[in-house]
Motif scaffolding. Structure first.
Motif, PDB file in Angstrom:
ATOM      1  N   ARG A 405     -59.760 134.959  90.605  1.00  0.00           N
ATOM      2  CA  ARG A 405     -61.129 134.869  91.124  1.00  0.00           C
ATOM      3  C   ARG A 405     -62.158 134.980  89.998  1.00  0.00           C
ATOM      4  NH1 ARG A 405     -61.470 136.943  97.047  1.00  0.00           N
ATOM      5  NH2 ARG A 405     -59.318 136.717  97.770  1.00  0.00           N
ATOM      6  N   GLN A 406     -61.707 134.826  88.760  1.00  0.00           N
ATOM      7  CA  GLN A 406     -62.581 134.833  87.586  1.00  0.00           C
ATOM      8  C   GLN A 406     -63.251 136.186  87.364  1.00  0.00           C
ATOM      9  OE1 GLN A 406     -62.820 131.743  85.498  1.00  0.00           O
ATOM     10  NE2 GLN A 406     -60.957 131.755  86.723  1.00  0.00           N
ATOM     11  N   VAL A 407     -62.492 137.269  87.597  1.00  0.00           N
ATOM     12  CA  VAL A 407     -62.962 138.620  87.312  1.00  0.00           C
ATOM     13  C   VAL A 407     -61.861 139.356  86.549  1.00  0.00           C
ATOM     14  CG1 VAL A 407     -63.681 140.834  88.278  1.00  0.00           C
ATOM     15  CG2 VAL A 407     -64.435 138.703  89.358  1.00  0.00           C
ATOM     16  N   LEU A 408     -62.204 139.913  85.391  1.00  0.00           N
ATOM     17  CA  LEU A 408     -61.258 140.718  84.623  1.00  0.00           C
ATOM     18  C   LEU A 408     -61.462 142.168  85.045  1.00  0.00           C
ATOM     19  CD1 LEU A 408     -61.687 138.881  81.225  1.00  0.00           C
ATOM     20  CD2 LEU A 408     -59.736 138.752  82.769  1.00  0.00           C
ATOM     21  N   GLY A 409     -60.618 142.602  85.981  1.00  0.00           N
ATOM     22  CA  GLY A 409     -60.930 143.780  86.774  1.00  0.00           C
ATOM     23  C   GLY A 409     -60.415 145.113  86.317  1.00  0.00           C
ATOM     24  N   GLY A 410     -59.782 145.224  85.171  1.00  0.00           N
ATOM     25  CA  GLY A 410     -59.299 146.520  84.723  1.00  0.00           C
ATOM     26  C   GLY A 410     -57.890 146.434  84.184  1.00  0.00           C
ATOM     27  N   VAL A 411     -57.348 147.575  83.782  1.00  0.00           N
ATOM     28  CA  VAL A 411     -55.996 147.664  83.233  1.00  0.00           C
ATOM     29  C   VAL A 411     -55.135 148.444  84.210  1.00  0.00           C
ATOM     30  CG1 VAL A 411     -54.570 148.484  81.328  1.00  0.00           C
ATOM     31  CG2 VAL A 411     -56.864 147.582  80.868  1.00  0.00           C
ATOM     32  N   SER A 412     -54.084 147.830  84.692  1.00  0.00           N
ATOM     33  CA  SER A 412     -53.208 148.495  85.660  1.00  0.00           C
ATOM     34  C   SER A 412     -52.309 149.500  84.943  1.00  0.00           C
ATOM     35  CB  SER A 412     -52.354 147.466  86.401  1.00  0.00           C
ATOM     36  OG  SER A 412     -51.526 146.753  85.494  1.00  0.00           O
ATOM     37  N   LEU A 413     -52.150 150.663  85.559  1.00  0.00           N
ATOM     38  CA  LEU A 413     -51.258 151.665  84.973  1.00  0.00           C
ATOM     39  C   LEU A 413     -49.808 151.226  85.049  1.00  0.00           C
ATOM     40  CD1 LEU A 413     -52.894 154.994  86.213  1.00  0.00           C
ATOM     41  CD2 LEU A 413     -53.024 153.944  83.953  1.00  0.00           C
ATOM     42  N   GLY A 414     -49.490 150.360  86.006  1.00  0.00           N
ATOM     43  CA  GLY A 414     -48.139 149.825  86.078  1.00  0.00           C
ATOM     44  C   GLY A 414     -47.782 149.010  84.855  1.00  0.00           C
ATOM     45  N   ARG A 415     -48.773 148.374  84.267  1.00  0.00           N
ATOM     46  CA  ARG A 415     -48.544 147.624  83.029  1.00  0.00           C
ATOM     47  C   ARG A 415     -48.302 148.576  81.867  1.00  0.00           C
ATOM     48  NH1 ARG A 415     -53.063 143.822  79.998  1.00  0.00           N
ATOM     49  NH2 ARG A 415     -51.826 143.336  78.142  1.00  0.00           N
ATOM     50  N   LEU A 416     -49.063 149.663  81.810  1.00  0.00           N
ATOM     51  CA  LEU A 416     -48.913 150.621  80.714  1.00  0.00           C
ATOM     52  C   LEU A 416     -47.670 151.500  80.872  1.00  0.00           C
ATOM     53  CD1 LEU A 416     -52.615 151.818  80.288  1.00  0.00           C
ATOM     54  CD2 LEU A 416     -51.381 150.159  78.894  1.00  0.00           C
ATOM     55  N   TYR A 417     -47.311 151.767  82.131  1.00  0.00           N
ATOM     56  CA  TYR A 417     -46.157 152.642  82.417  1.00  0.00           C
ATOM     57  C   TYR A 417     -45.225 151.926  83.392  1.00  0.00           C
ATOM     58  CZ  TYR A 417     -49.527 156.123  80.723  1.00  0.00           C
ATOM     59  OH  TYR A 417     -50.454 156.814  79.987  1.00  0.00           O
ATOM     60  N   PRO A 418     -44.519 150.889  82.952  1.00  0.00           N
ATOM     61  CA  PRO A 418     -43.702 150.084  83.868  1.00  0.00           C
ATOM     62  C   PRO A 418     -42.564 150.842  84.540  1.00  0.00           C
ATOM     63  CG  PRO A 418     -43.260 149.512  81.570  1.00  0.00           C
ATOM     64  CD  PRO A 418     -44.460 150.396  81.573  1.00  0.00           C
ATOM     65  N   ASP A 419     -42.161 151.972  83.978  1.00  0.00           N
ATOM     66  CA  ASP A 419     -41.044 152.741  84.544  1.00  0.00           C
ATOM     67  C   ASP A 419     -41.499 153.881  85.450  1.00  0.00           C
ATOM     68  OD1 ASP A 419     -39.245 151.167  83.083  1.00  0.00           O
ATOM     69  OD2 ASP A 419     -39.451 152.460  81.325  1.00  0.00           O
ATOM     70  N   GLU A 420     -42.811 154.001  85.673  1.00  0.00           N
ATOM     71  CA  GLU A 420     -43.353 155.105  86.472  1.00  0.00           C
ATOM     72  C   GLU A 420     -43.927 154.560  87.781  1.00  0.00           C
ATOM     73  OE1 GLU A 420     -43.052 158.241  85.589  1.00  0.00           O
ATOM     74  OE2 GLU A 420     -42.168 157.771  83.625  1.00  0.00           O
ATOM     75  N   GLU A 421     -43.116 154.572  88.833  1.00  0.00           N
ATOM     76  CA  GLU A 421     -43.553 154.014  90.114  1.00  0.00           C
ATOM     77  C   GLU A 421     -44.760 154.764  90.687  1.00  0.00           C
ATOM     78  OE1 GLU A 421     -40.421 153.684  92.925  1.00  0.00           O
ATOM     79  OE2 GLU A 421     -39.125 152.471  91.614  1.00  0.00           O
ATOM     80  N   ASP A 422     -44.853 156.054  90.405  1.00  0.00           N
ATOM     81  CA  ASP A 422     -45.950 156.858  90.954  1.00  0.00           C
ATOM     82  C   ASP A 422     -47.312 156.437  90.413  1.00  0.00           C
ATOM     83  OD1 ASP A 422     -44.089 158.275  92.383  1.00  0.00           O
ATOM     84  OD2 ASP A 422     -44.024 159.964  90.986  1.00  0.00           O
ATOM     85  N   LEU A 423     -47.307 155.706  89.298  1.00  0.00           N
ATOM     86  CA  LEU A 423     -48.566 155.296  88.685  1.00  0.00           C
ATOM     87  C   LEU A 423     -48.955 153.864  89.031  1.00  0.00           C
ATOM     88  CD1 LEU A 423     -48.083 156.785  85.092  1.00  0.00           C
ATOM     89  CD2 LEU A 423     -49.497 157.705  86.934  1.00  0.00           C
ATOM     90  N   ALA A 424     -48.100 153.165  89.753  1.00  0.00           N
ATOM     91  CA  ALA A 424     -48.286 151.729  89.963  1.00  0.00           C
ATOM     92  C   ALA A 424     -49.590 151.393  90.675  1.00  0.00           C
ATOM     93  CB  ALA A 424     -47.107 151.159  90.741  1.00  0.00           C
ATOM     94  N   ARG A 425     -50.103 152.284  91.504  1.00  0.00           N
ATOM     95  CA  ARG A 425     -51.328 151.983  92.250  1.00  0.00           C
ATOM     96  C   ARG A 425     -52.600 152.320  91.468  1.00  0.00           C
ATOM     97  NH1 ARG A 425     -52.379 154.660  96.902  1.00  0.00           N
ATOM     98  NH2 ARG A 425     -51.112 156.477  96.355  1.00  0.00           N
ATOM     99  N   GLY A 426     -52.439 152.838  90.256  1.00  0.00           N
ATOM    100  CA  GLY A 426     -53.591 153.219  89.456  1.00  0.00           C
ATOM    101  C   GLY A 426     -54.181 152.051  88.678  1.00  0.00           C
ATOM    102  N   LEU A 427     -55.506 151.982  88.646  1.00  0.00           N
ATOM    103  CA  LEU A 427     -56.222 150.943  87.908  1.00  0.00           C
ATOM    104  C   LEU A 427     -57.316 151.605  87.081  1.00  0.00           C
ATOM    105  CD1 LEU A 427     -56.750 147.851  87.465  1.00  0.00           C
ATOM    106  CD2 LEU A 427     -58.408 148.024  89.342  1.00  0.00           C
ATOM    107  N   VAL A 428     -57.264 151.421  85.755  1.00  0.00           N
ATOM    108  CA  VAL A 428     -58.281 151.968  84.860  1.00  0.00           C
ATOM    109  C   VAL A 428     -59.385 150.932  84.692  1.00  0.00           C
ATOM    110  CG1 VAL A 428     -58.761 152.870  82.557  1.00  0.00           C
ATOM    111  CG2 VAL A 428     -56.549 153.332  83.635  1.00  0.00           C
ATOM    112  N   VAL A 429     -60.611 151.308  85.040  1.00  0.00           N
ATOM    113  CA  VAL A 429     -61.747 150.393  84.924  1.00  0.00           C
ATOM    114  C   VAL A 429     -62.780 150.975  83.963  1.00  0.00           C
ATOM    115  CG1 VAL A 429     -61.466 149.293  87.168  1.00  0.00           C
ATOM    116  CG2 VAL A 429     -62.780 151.406  86.996  1.00  0.00           C
TER     117      VAL A 429
END
Length: 452
Positions: A405-429
């Motif tokens: 949708r042409q918006v760079l919306g933040g950094v997902s914690l799932g990308r930074l911590y791919p092995d941590e399922e508990d962090l997957a819903r986190g988004l750093v903006v």
């Protein structure tokens, strides 16, 4: 025509001296799966210059660049407005041609720039002395850990959960070769830093405690309390600052008890630049100066009593015997340090504070707006220009949908911590001065559509 100065006999003699049978033996530490055993698949062996330009242009057009869309990425790399005068000044011939002051007597301009840079970093960090820069924040962080080991004669680094995982990865990689122990666990999606847990991990074997300020989730740790705990065990406190603009509002780490302060200088003068080159900042207390990696530029007077500059301390391996060096980092990112220093000079102390106030205000506007989006929870109570939100589903999927949708919306914690399922819903903006009210509304609206 390739320049090959060595004959086969020369190469055989050199390999024999170091005890290697073939050149391939020099790469045994690189995993086999990461080594090429032939040409890159799908890459043509040759093409005309015009054809390559057209092809690369088509590939570049697929990117969504930082300046072409609402931009809320951060997590260690920040988009700030850089005055045009910064780029103009760093391209002056006297700066581009004087790279490293190996002959200080004829590189006075370079030495003065580095001296001023060191002064700015020391004041920003609240420490006695700063070096003439390093590669980037992650390598500066490791060098601080190694320095703490030399000072305390201990080999265990206790690292706060909130340190950027890339910095942790760099430390772990280097620790494999030094025997240091890296004590670290992934963060939890909690509003407050786990200060009690961090303090409980400090013991008599701890060389240093490493804390990011603000941390990867945007939280602001209590450095003073951690410093007291570290000192009680004879350990050093290392503060890591990935967003230097934050220090326009937050108290300098050195004033809160940090013994060594390191970080990334990219946010001021350098720009995102597709991930590099960046700029490592490094400062410490004066009593630890001789264990600091890199080099120091100092002020003096010449034979005629005129102001001059010298290399006061050079502990890197290019200047002294390798076994005596504190580090093998062999550059000081001079041009990036110059850009940082020019931007800082243009801002001044009051300008940096005003810039920080604008950043915080934009982040508050962003947090208030995102809190109204159904399904989103704002995690942080205190933050600077960066915070974490919790989405109802995996944030990685939301980030990809936002980009569509042409918006760079933040950094997902799932990308930074791919092995941590508990962090997957986190988004750093992150919201800097470059984020407008329209950009904030565009992100919120896009999220409402994505999460509907």
């Amino acid at each position: 025509m390739r320049y090959l100065p060595l004959t086969p006999a020369d190469r055989s003699e050199m390999l024999g001296v170091i005890g290697a049978a073939t050149v391939d033996d020099l790469f045994v530490d690189v995993p086999a799966e990461a080594r090429l055993d032939g040409p890159i698949a799908g890459l043509p062996p040759h093409a005309s210059e015009m054809a390559v330009e057209r092809h690369m242009g088509r590939l570049a057009a697929k990117n969504l660049s930082a300046g072409a869309a609402p931009f809320f990425l951060g997590a260690g790399a920040y988009r700030h407005h850089i005055p045009a005068s910064v780029d103009h000044l760093i391209q002056r011939g006297e700066f581009l041609t004087a790279y490293t002051p190996y002959q200080p007597e004829i590189a006075q301009g370079t030495l003065q720039v580095l001296f001023e840079f060191q002064t700015q970093v020391a004041r920003l960090y609240g420490v006695d002395v700063a070096n003439a820069s390093m590669y980037d924040g992650s390598t500066a962080c490791w060098e601080a850990i190694a320095m703490a080991g030399r000072i305390t004669k201990r080999r265990k680094a206790v690292i706060d959960r909130g340190l950027h995982p890339h910095y942790v990865g760099t430390a772990r990689t280097m620790a494999k070769f030094t025997g240091d122990t890296i004590d670290w666990k992934a963060p939890k999606l909690e509003a407050d830093c786990d200060t009690a847990g961090l303090i409980a991990a400090i013991d008599a074997e701890t060389s240093c405690v490493v804390v990011q300020y603000p941390d990867i989730l945007g939280r602001v740790p209590d450095l003073a309390a951690i410093s007291d705990a570290a000192q009680a065990h004879g350990a050093l406190l290392i503060a890591v600052v990935t967003e230097p603009v934050a220090l326009g509002l937050l108290e300098a780490p050195g004033h809160l008890g940090a013994d060594i302060v390191v970080g990334e200088g990219q946010a001021l003068g350098v720009g995102l630049q597709f991930g590099g080159p960046y700029l490592g900042l490094f400062g410490c207390r004066e009593k630890f100066m001789r264990q600091m990696p890199g080099r120091l530029c100092g002020e003096t007077v010449d034979a005629e009593g005129k102001r001059g500059f010298v290399l006061t301390l050079s502990t890197r391996e290019q200047h002294i015997r390798r076994e005596k060096a504190t580090s093998n980092i062999c550059t000081n990112a001079g041009l990036c340090a110059l850009a940082f220093s020019i931007h800082m000079t243009l801002l001044g102390g009051e300008g940096l504070e005003q810039l920080a106030l604008v950043n915080h205000a934009r982040a508050q506007d962003l947090a208030d707006r995102l809190a109204k989006v159904p399904g989103i929870t704002v995690l942080n109570g205190a933050y600077f220009n960066e915070f974490t939100v919790i989405l109802p589903s995996d944030a990685r999927e939301a980030v990809r949908a936002l980009a569509d949708r042409q918006v760079l919306g933040g950094v997902s914690l799932g990308r930074l911590y791919p092995d941590e399922e508990d962090l997957a819903r986190g988004l750093v903006v992150t919201a800097t001065e470059c984020a407008t009210a329209e950009d904030i509304e565009a992100l919120a609206a896009a999220l409402e559509g994505v999460l509907a």
